[in-house]
Scaffold this motif. Structure first.
Motif, mmCIF file in Angstrom:
data_model
loop_
_atom_site.group_PDB
_atom_site.id
_atom_site.type_symbol
_atom_site.label_atom_id
_atom_site.label_comp_id
_atom_site.label_asym_id
_atom_site.label_seq_id
_atom_site.Cartn_x
_atom_site.Cartn_y
_atom_site.Cartn_z
ATOM 1 N N TYR A 64 43.131 -26.984 -6.867
ATOM 2 C CA TYR A 64 42.532 -27.345 -5.551
ATOM 3 C C TYR A 64 43.424 -28.667 -5.362
ATOM 4 C CZ TYR A 64 37.839 -25.558 -5.110
ATOM 5 O OH TYR A 64 36.690 -24.730 -4.382
ATOM 6 N N GLY A 65 43.876 -29.654 -5.758
ATOM 7 C CA GLY A 65 44.566 -30.735 -5.078
ATOM 8 C C GLY A 65 46.529 -29.829 -4.734
ATOM 9 N N TYR A 66 47.010 -29.338 -5.328
ATOM 10 C CA TYR A 66 47.982 -29.051 -4.957
ATOM 11 C C TYR A 66 48.213 -27.779 -3.749
ATOM 12 C CZ TYR A 66 51.977 -24.964 -4.430
ATOM 13 O OH TYR A 66 52.562 -24.354 -4.328
ATOM 14 N N ILE A 68 45.270 -28.859 -0.881
ATOM 15 C CA ILE A 68 44.451 -29.287 -0.189
ATOM 16 C C ILE A 68 46.238 -29.268 -0.099
ATOM 17 C CG2 ILE A 68 43.855 -31.455 0.150
ATOM 18 C CD1 ILE A 68 41.773 -30.824 -1.750
ATOM 19 N N HIS A 69 46.881 -30.352 -0.454
ATOM 20 C CA HIS A 69 47.970 -30.421 0.006
ATOM 21 C C HIS A 69 49.170 -29.671 0.468
ATOM 22 C CE1 HIS A 69 52.121 -32.582 0.931
ATOM 23 N NE2 HIS A 69 52.720 -31.984 0.020
ATOM 24 N N HIS A 72 48.077 -29.329 4.324
ATOM 25 C CA HIS A 72 48.131 -30.413 4.783
ATOM 26 C C HIS A 72 48.197 -29.753 6.684
ATOM 27 C CE1 HIS A 72 49.790 -34.087 6.381
ATOM 28 N NE2 HIS A 72 48.192 -34.981 5.648
ATOM 29 N N VAL A 79 36.246 -28.617 1.629
ATOM 30 C CA VAL A 79 36.124 -27.986 0.036
ATOM 31 C C VAL A 79 34.498 -27.750 -0.237
ATOM 32 C CG1 VAL A 79 35.906 -28.444 -2.527
ATOM 33 C CG2 VAL A 79 37.984 -29.222 -0.969
ATOM 34 N N VAL A 90 37.381 -32.815 4.196
ATOM 35 C CA VAL A 90 38.282 -34.012 2.746
ATOM 36 C C VAL A 90 39.799 -34.772 3.490
ATOM 37 C CG1 VAL A 90 38.089 -33.015 0.795
ATOM 38 C CG2 VAL A 90 40.521 -32.549 1.801
ATOM 39 N N GLN A 91 39.949 -33.908 4.713
ATOM 40 C CA GLN A 91 41.448 -34.684 5.231
ATOM 41 C C GLN A 91 41.348 -33.806 7.151
ATOM 42 O OE1 GLN A 91 44.773 -33.346 3.451
ATOM 43 N NE2 GLN A 91 45.039 -31.561 4.158
ATOM 44 N N TRP B 62 36.110 -32.582 -3.741
ATOM 45 C CA TRP B 62 35.591 -33.161 -2.989
ATOM 46 C C TRP B 62 36.342 -34.268 -2.633
ATOM 47 C CZ3 TRP B 62 32.053 -36.782 -2.376
ATOM 48 C CH2 TRP B 62 31.140 -36.383 -2.501
ATOM 49 N N GLY B 65 39.963 -34.384 -3.624
ATOM 50 C CA GLY B 65 40.221 -33.886 -2.088
ATOM 51 C C GLY B 65 41.100 -35.313 -1.460
ATOM 52 N N TYR B 66 40.191 -36.341 -1.108
ATOM 53 C CA TYR B 66 39.657 -36.778 -0.298
ATOM 54 C C TYR B 66 41.179 -37.964 -1.076
ATOM 55 C CZ TYR B 66 38.454 -41.000 2.339
ATOM 56 O OH TYR B 66 38.705 -42.892 3.258
ATOM 57 N N ILE B 68 43.650 -37.873 -3.135
ATOM 58 C CA ILE B 68 44.483 -36.968 -2.771
ATOM 59 C C ILE B 68 45.996 -37.638 -1.384
ATOM 60 C CG2 ILE B 68 46.326 -33.847 -2.426
ATOM 61 C CD1 ILE B 68 43.747 -34.152 -5.806
ATOM 62 N N HIS B 69 44.591 -36.483 -0.651
ATOM 63 C CA HIS B 69 44.873 -37.072 0.805
ATOM 64 C C HIS B 69 45.325 -38.999 1.281
ATOM 65 C CE1 HIS B 69 46.058 -36.341 5.051
ATOM 66 N NE2 HIS B 69 44.862 -36.966 5.285
ATOM 67 N N VAL B 90 50.484 -32.917 -8.381
ATOM 68 C CA VAL B 90 49.746 -32.270 -7.211
ATOM 69 C C VAL B 90 50.858 -32.451 -5.698
ATOM 70 C CG1 VAL B 90 47.804 -32.011 -8.020
ATOM 71 C CG2 VAL B 90 48.278 -33.302 -6.144
ATOM 72 N N GLN B 91 51.003 -33.525 -5.519
ATOM 73 C CA GLN B 91 52.376 -33.703 -4.326
ATOM 74 C C GLN B 91 53.082 -34.780 -4.653
ATOM 75 O OE1 GLN B 91 49.442 -34.523 -1.199
ATOM 76 N NE2 GLN B 91 49.525 -36.544 -2.174
#
Lengths: 105, 105
Positions: A64-66, A68-69, A72, A79, A90-91, B62, B65-66, B68-69, B90-91
Motif C-alpha cells: 500500500y505504501g508503495y 500511495i506514493h 501521488h 484507502v 490519505v493525501q 489508512w 498511508g497518511y 507515508i505521505h 516504499v519511497q
C-alpha cells in the motif's frame, strides 16, 4: 525456464470521480514482486490524474505504501476500509477532500 | 468536559541513519483521530529530513498511508514488516535505497 505469473495484479474500475484499484495477490509475496506488477494502470498517461484513486484489497502495508506514493500525482488517494464502508483519504490536492475524510463507496 | 488522551501517539527513536516511529494506538481509532495525534515529530524542523523514516507498529492502512505521505519530504520512508525482520522502502529520494529494498533492523 518456467514463466510464472506476476504475484501482484490489479483489477481496475474506472468511475467518474475516481479509479478503484482492487489488489489481487498470489501469496506469499515479497517486496521484490513490486517490480513485476501486472495491470498497474498508468493514470497520468490515461489522463486520469485529475481524479482520485481508491486502493482496496488485502495486502501488506508496504505494498500500500508503495502504491500511495506511486499515485501521488493524482488528485487524491484513499484507502478502502471495509469496517468504515468507505475509503479514507490519505493525501489530497483537491479542495473537495481533506486527509481523514471518508468517502462512502 | 473531560480531556481524553489522544488515541494515536508515537514513540520516537532517533538513529544515525533514520528515525524510527513506533505507533501506539488506544483502540478503536477512527480517521478523525488523525487530527489529534500526539508526539508526531516534525522531522523537517528537527533537520532530520535528510535521513530516512521507518514506521512500525499495528495500525490501519489508512493511518500508515497518511504518515507515508506526511513524511514524503524525508530522504526515504520504509515500513517495518516483522515477517521480514526488516523495513521495506516504499519511497526514496536517496541513491542508497530504492523502493522494495529491505533494510534489516
Amino acid at each position: 525456464m518456467i514463466n510464472t505469473p506476476p504475484k501482484i495484479s490489479f483489477s481496475v474500475q474506472r468511475e467518474q470521480e475516481y479509479t478503484l484499484l482492487e489488489i489481487a495477490l498470489a501469496n506469499p509475496i515479497e517486496p521484490n514482486d513490486i517490480h513485476h506488477m501486472q495491470n498497474l494502470p498508468d493514470l497520468v498517461n490515461e489522463n486520469r490524474a485529475s481524479l482520485g484513486v481508491i486502493l482496496s484489497g488485502r495486502g501488506p502495508i508496504w505494498l500500500y505504501g508503495y502504491l500511495i506514493h506511486h499515485y501521488h500525482p493524482c488528485m487524491w488517494v484513499a484507502v478502502f476500509d471495509p469496517k468504515l464502508n468507505g475509503a479514507v483519504v490519505v493525501q489530497s490536492h483537491s479542495e473537495k477532500y481533506n486527509a481523514a475524510d471518508v468517502i462512502p463507496i
